[in-house]
Design an enzyme around this catalytic site. Structure first.
Site, PDB file in Angstrom:
ATOM      1  N   GLU A 168      43.757 -25.690 -22.637  1.00 28.41           N
ATOM      2  CA  GLU A 168      42.641 -24.925 -23.152  1.00 28.41           C
ATOM      3  C   GLU A 168      43.002 -23.454 -22.940  1.00 28.41           C
ATOM      4  O   GLU A 168      43.327 -23.058 -21.818  1.00 28.41           O
ATOM      5  CB  GLU A 168      41.399 -25.295 -22.331  1.00 28.41           C
ATOM      6  CG  GLU A 168      40.123 -24.817 -22.921  1.00 28.41           C
ATOM      7  CD  GLU A 168      38.921 -25.183 -22.035  1.00 28.41           C
ATOM      8  OE1 GLU A 168      39.027 -26.113 -21.206  1.00 28.41           O
ATOM      9  OE2 GLU A 168      37.894 -24.513 -22.185  1.00 28.41           O
ATOM     10  N   ARG A 186      46.893 -35.523 -10.707  1.00 21.78           N
ATOM     11  CA  ARG A 186      47.206 -34.116 -10.875  1.00 21.78           C
ATOM     12  C   ARG A 186      47.953 -33.595  -9.653  1.00 21.78           C
ATOM     13  O   ARG A 186      47.904 -34.189  -8.584  1.00 21.78           O
ATOM     14  CB  ARG A 186      45.935 -33.304 -11.128  1.00 21.78           C
ATOM     15  CG  ARG A 186      45.006 -33.217  -9.935  1.00 21.78           C
ATOM     16  CD  ARG A 186      43.621 -32.700 -10.307  1.00 21.78           C
ATOM     17  NE  ARG A 186      43.630 -31.333 -10.765  1.00 21.78           N
ATOM     18  CZ  ARG A 186      43.309 -30.946 -12.009  1.00 21.78           C
ATOM     19  NH1 ARG A 186      42.966 -31.828 -12.911  1.00 21.78           N
ATOM     20  NH2 ARG A 186      43.303 -29.695 -12.338  1.00 21.78           N
ATOM     21  N   LYS A 232      41.476 -22.880 -12.845  1.00 20.62           N
ATOM     22  CA  LYS A 232      41.566 -21.646 -13.624  1.00 20.62           C
ATOM     23  C   LYS A 232      40.360 -20.753 -13.363  1.00 20.62           C
ATOM     24  O   LYS A 232      40.478 -19.536 -13.408  1.00 20.62           O
ATOM     25  CB  LYS A 232      41.687 -21.972 -15.116  1.00 20.62           C
ATOM     26  CG  LYS A 232      43.115 -22.363 -15.488  1.00 20.62           C
ATOM     27  CD  LYS A 232      43.279 -22.476 -16.989  1.00 20.62           C
ATOM     28  CE  LYS A 232      42.850 -23.835 -17.469  1.00 20.62           C
ATOM     29  NZ  LYS A 232      43.185 -24.089 -18.868  1.00 20.62           N
TER      30      LYS A 232
HETATM   31  P1  ATP Z   1      41.908 -26.351 -14.441  1.00 21.48           P
HETATM   32  O1  ATP Z   1      41.212 -27.517 -13.825  1.00 21.48           O
HETATM   33  O2  ATP Z   1      42.912 -25.693 -13.595  1.00 21.48           O
HETATM   34  O3  ATP Z   1      40.976 -25.361 -15.073  1.00 21.48           O
HETATM   35  P2  ATP Z   1      42.344 -27.797 -16.831  1.00 21.48           P
HETATM   36  O4  ATP Z   1      42.644 -29.219 -16.623  1.00 21.48           O
HETATM   37  O5  ATP Z   1      40.982 -27.447 -17.293  1.00 21.48           O
HETATM   38  O6  ATP Z   1      42.797 -26.974 -15.575  1.00 21.48           O
HETATM   39  P3  ATP Z   1      43.741 -27.538 -19.271  1.00 21.48           P
HETATM   40  O7  ATP Z   1      44.133 -26.292 -19.944  1.00 21.48           O
HETATM   41  O8  ATP Z   1      42.696 -28.380 -19.880  1.00 21.48           O
HETATM   42  O9  ATP Z   1      43.357 -27.127 -17.806  1.00 21.48           O
HETATM   43  O10 ATP Z   1      45.023 -28.402 -18.942  1.00 21.48           O
HETATM   44  C1  ATP Z   1      46.023 -28.719 -19.866  1.00 21.48           C
HETATM   45  C2  ATP Z   1      46.739 -29.938 -19.412  1.00 21.48           C
HETATM   46  O11 ATP Z   1      47.315 -29.714 -18.126  1.00 21.48           O
HETATM   47  C3  ATP Z   1      45.814 -31.104 -19.293  1.00 21.48           C
HETATM   48  O12 ATP Z   1      46.433 -32.227 -19.903  1.00 21.48           O
HETATM   49  C4  ATP Z   1      45.657 -31.315 -17.815  1.00 21.48           C
HETATM   50  O13 ATP Z   1      45.503 -32.668 -17.526  1.00 21.48           O
HETATM   51  C5  ATP Z   1      46.960 -30.770 -17.259  1.00 21.48           C
HETATM   52  N1  ATP Z   1      46.773 -30.255 -15.910  1.00 21.48           N
HETATM   53  C6  ATP Z   1      45.904 -29.300 -15.517  1.00 21.48           C
HETATM   54  N2  ATP Z   1      45.958 -29.127 -14.181  1.00 21.48           N
HETATM   55  C7  ATP Z   1      46.896 -29.985 -13.711  1.00 21.48           C
HETATM   56  C8  ATP Z   1      47.419 -30.295 -12.422  1.00 21.48           C
HETATM   57  N3  ATP Z   1      46.980 -29.671 -11.326  1.00 21.48           N
HETATM   58  N4  ATP Z   1      48.378 -31.237 -12.336  1.00 21.48           N
HETATM   59  C9  ATP Z   1      48.826 -31.867 -13.430  1.00 21.48           C
HETATM   60  N5  ATP Z   1      48.372 -31.635 -14.663  1.00 21.48           N
HETATM   61  C10 ATP Z   1      47.420 -30.710 -14.819  1.00 21.48           C
HETATM   62 MG    MG Z   2      40.610 -29.027 -19.182  1.00 22.74          MG
END
Ligand code: ATP
Ligand code: MG
Length: 562
Positions: free
Chosen positions: A36, A262, A272
């Site tokens: 995102e 994760r 984020k």
């Molecule tokens: P955050 O929780 O940090 O805001 P998010 O999951 O909302 O992160 P996205 O931009 O939606 O962030 O993530 C893009 C991809 O990265 C998704 O497929 C998510 O599953 C993966 N991802 C995000 N954080 C992690 C993590 N800590 N470990 C592994 N994969 C991750």
């Molecule tokens: Mg997300």
């Protein structure tokens, strides 16, 4: 793939190989990395990137980069650019397969209309408070909305007017008609469209309604013919909804959602929202502050993509959440840099050393290895003269036992140059040593004495007349505790490490470092790994960031705090 046949597979690779056997996705592997664009990528994303692009490489499929841009309020073009830069820097290539969920807004809208027509979606006009009450809890079933049985015609009419902007935000939503009594709360008639009167960075003011994640994600996967849609564990309970939407919309292909754990790292935060807060409240200098766990921060800090990929490789892929020690990330960096970083000499806390029997004005150049681990990296010439700087720590007027560095009467090797013996010291009015006086042995050129006598200590140095003045930034962990997120309700900002940045201004580095290129991390001998700061380094004012110490320094700091 024959040479990989013996290496153990992770559970996702097992699923893929089983799918090959049953021809589930026609023998294809198409994955995607779907960020995102509401922030910069962090080391957790690197795990997902390495996994998705890695599987595509291993099974000769492809991996898409897809911006999951359904929330116009939080998204920004700056993030879209940084994400592309970071994925490329990590060493991956999406080819022509870069997509935006917003590209599918038209198709998603058609699917929504289709669901309404089939009686599988309805416009609900409960307010947010009531919606929550009707939803039920983990132990109690939900209640059906009084709007659930609106006619198809009425739903179509309301949905059209929602899209035309006739209503206020929150007045109506479109919900999937599934099961308010489901044990899985995600299946209790989830919202699939909401009214949002915001400009979208790509579609402008065209849309007054935006699709929700659970509706968008699976259909975007289907649009792109994704075979394996890999996401993190918290989406496990969304999988039935993922499958329901694809089924209800009768998409021609059915991507398969697979969840993995994760990455969690100690001594940092990774959401984020929190990273944005650190930036906005100026606890750090920006998203790429070298203390941030972002890819751009790690890059500016001096990390190599190889080290990050190796780290992702080592932590593996599992189905259960765990916390990885930050020290492992640093270990991977040291291992990579030890092999590849050019060596250089720098003095962070200078102490003047004068060689009394060395002719004034004479300059010699010594040949120094660029990397003893890799002779193919060659040598460089380092100027030597009568006045040098050494590290304050490398001299003790009153040395403890087994102190093999410089002390009155003691002899030491100046790396790659000569042996010197301390004859005298000069002090200032407060009694601090400001200059060390030595004599050198002219028969020890290159550091080996002609008579073969043993000298245990070797120290680094720079020539005072030739060295460049430099600023060095020493970084440490951003947080003082392993789990800054702590318990519910506690504020992670309380645990910011006040000593996470130390700026050392009056350093000296060997003259060749004036031409250092950003992106190359050096080993400053005996001190650690340092890289030119990509923001502030100039030849006139060299600024270096410490990427990592030579050994784990955290234990030392804990001791100092006792
Ligand atoms: P955050 O929780 O940090 O805001 P998010 O999951 O909302 O992160 P996205 O931009 O939606 O962030 O993530 C893009 C991809 O990265 C998704 O497929 C998510 O599953 C993966 N991802 C995000 N954080 C992690 C993590 N800590 N470990 C592994 N994969 C991750
Ligand atoms: Mg997300």
């Amino acid at each position: 793939m024959s040479n990989e046949a013996d290496t153990p597979r992770n559970f996702i690779e097992e699923i893929i190989e089983d799918d090959f056997k049953t021809n589930r996705h026609g023998g294809k592997v198409v994955t995607r990395f779907p960020p995102e664009p509401n922030g910069y990528l962090h080391i957790g994303h690197a795990k997902s990137i390495c996994l998705n692009f890695g599987l595509a490489e291993k099974y000769r499929g492809r991996c898409h980069l897809r911006f999951d841009d359904t929330n116009p309020v939080k998204e920004d073009i700056e993030y879209i650019e940084s994400i592309q830069e970071d994925v490329r820097w990590l060493g991956f290539d999406w080819g022509e397969h870069m997509y935006y969920a917003s590209d599918y807004f038209g198709r998603l809208h058609d699917y929504a209309v289709d669901l309404i027509t089939k009686g599988k979606a309805y416009v609900c006009s409960l307010g947010p408070e009531e919606t929550r009450k009707y939803r039920g809890t983990l132990t109690e079933p939900g209640k059906e909305s009084p709007y659930r049985n609106r006619s198809v015609e009425e739903n179509l009419d309301l949905f059209r007017r929602m899209a035309e902007g006739e209503f206020q935000e929150g007045e109506h939503v479109l919900r999937a008609k599934i099961d308010m009594a489901s044990g899985n709360i995600n299946m209790r008639d989830p919202v699939i469209y909401r009214i949002l009167k915001a400009e979208h960075h790509r579609t402008g003011g065209k849309w007054k309604i935006y699709p929700m994640y659970d509706f968008t994600h699976c259909l975007s996967d289907a649009e792109e013919d994704i075979s394996h849609s890999i996401c993190t564990l918290e989406f496990e309970n969304n999988r039935p909804l993922y499958d329901w939407v694809l089924e209800a919309c009768e998409t021609p292909n059915r991507p398969q959602q697979i969840e993995f754990a994760r990455l969690n790292l100690n001594y940092t935060v990774m959401s984020k929202r929190k990273l944005l807060q650190l930036v906005q409240e100026k606890h750090v200098s920006g998203w790429d502050d070298p203390r941030m766990p972002t890819i751009s921060g790690l890059r500016r800090r001096g990390y190599s993509p190889e080290a990050i990929r190796e780290f992702c490789n080592r932590i593996g892929v599992a189905k259960r959440d765990s916390v990885v020690d930050y020290a492992l990330l640093e270990h991977c960096l040291r291992e990579d840099l030890n092999r590849r970083a050019p060596r250089a000499m720098a003095v962070l806390r200078p102490l003047k050393l004068i060689i009394e029997n060395y002719p004034e004005g004479q300059v010699e150049e010594f040949e120094a290895m660029n990397n003893p681990e890799d002779p193919s990296m060659g040598t460089r010439r380092v100027p030597f003269s009568r006045e040098l700087y050494i590290e304050q720590d490398d001299f003790r007027e009153d040395p403890p036992k087994k102190y093999f560095r410089l002390a009155p009467g003691q002899e030491v090797r100046l790396r790659a140059a000569y042996l010197v013996r301390c004859t005298d010291v000069v002090k200032d009015s407060s009694g601090s040593v400001i200059e060390v006086r030595c004599t050198y042995d002219p028969d020890s050129r290159g550091g080996t004495p002609a008579d073969g006598r043993k000298v245990r200590g070797t120290i680094h140095w720079v020539s005072a007349t030739h060295a460049l003045g430099a600023e060095v930034r020493l970084y440490d962990r951003l947080f003082t505790v392993e789990n800054p997120d702590g318990e519910e309700g506690s504020d992670y900002r309380k645990f910011l490490n006040p000593a996470s940045l130390e700026v050392v201004k009056n350093c000296y580095v060997e003259p060749g470092l004036g031409n250092a290129e950003t992106g190359v991390t050096f080993q400053f001998e005996r001190l650690g790994y340092f890289c030119p700061d990509s923001g502030d380094f100039t030849a006139e004012h060299p600024v270096f960031n410490r990427a990592v110490t030579l050994r784990d320094s955290w234990s030392r700091i804990e001791k100092a705090g006792e």
